[in-house]
Write a protein that holds these residues in place. Sequence first.
Motif: not given
Length: 324
Positions: A58-80
């Motif tokens: 609502k504050e930004l005026g756009q939808p927020i999408v949550v994308d869960n990318r578990p694995g490799a102690s967080g490295a998969i998400a960080a790399q993405l």
Amino acid sequence: MHRPTAARLLCLALAATAPALAAAQEAYPSRPITIVVPYAAGGTSDGQVRMFQDALGKELGQPIVVDNRPGASGAIAAQLVARAKPDGYTLLYPNNGVLTTPLLNDKAGYDAFKDLRPVTLTSVVPMVLVVNKAVPADDAKSFFDWARKQPKGVMYASAGTASYGHLSTARLIQLSGIKAEHIPYKGEAASTLAARTGEVQMLVTTPSSAMLGQVQQGNLKLLGVGTKEPSSVVPGTPPLNRAVPGYEAQAWFGVMAPAGTPDAVVDRLNAAFRKIMADDGLKTRLLATGAVARTSSPAEFAQMMKTESDQLRDIVTQFNIKAE
């Protein structure tokens, strides 16, 4: 018939390209924003994002999408996120793990300082020190005095090797000068049980409802909290730095963007988070989970990360900590 001058031709060219330039420089954000969570749905990080997801949208005026990318102690998400276009539409929701993973794994695939840009802190969860009820100490100072006198030292539990609890305890051992042996368990529940039954004498952990329940029942003693000042998460509990000067340990959560994200975009996001995290209702919901809402400037977040990374590197080296 007059021939067009160079100036007139330039004006015509600029007029023709103006719509394209305007479209290219459209106000941010103009489409949905994705927040990449390094852990599975239902966990602490995921729960926090979903608490503020609607308010941020609502504050930004756009939808927020949550994308869960578990694995490799967080490295998969960080790399993405590190490899995403630096336009503010792909963000990371890390915790302290974004610093520890590269320290423990030279193949993590990202550099937290070169590949990612801090936006803001969002919350902190203080670590607490609990000991088994049989330990003859009722405050942190008397515990460390007692522990220093133990010829074989004491044993401490953690939720796993190289977990934040393990690293936080190693830091406490480093500063207090006690001798202690690490006993890793599989998860917070198992480590809390070990402290309750006396398999270990001490445990540095987050203040879960289960752990606090054991304190209320008298099975564990809560001796201190890893904040500079008393914390609203565990009212009445003294900071551990009163007994061990310089000690501080808090799990933190925040927002990061790909390196190269424009200042204007980072500033827009920072302002939005500052506003929504100040909401009393959100603060109350976070506190119920053991977290305290806390925002920062990008520079403050970056400095905090640098200080903590240096401390963690020292601990990993001194205690020869390896990832499992």
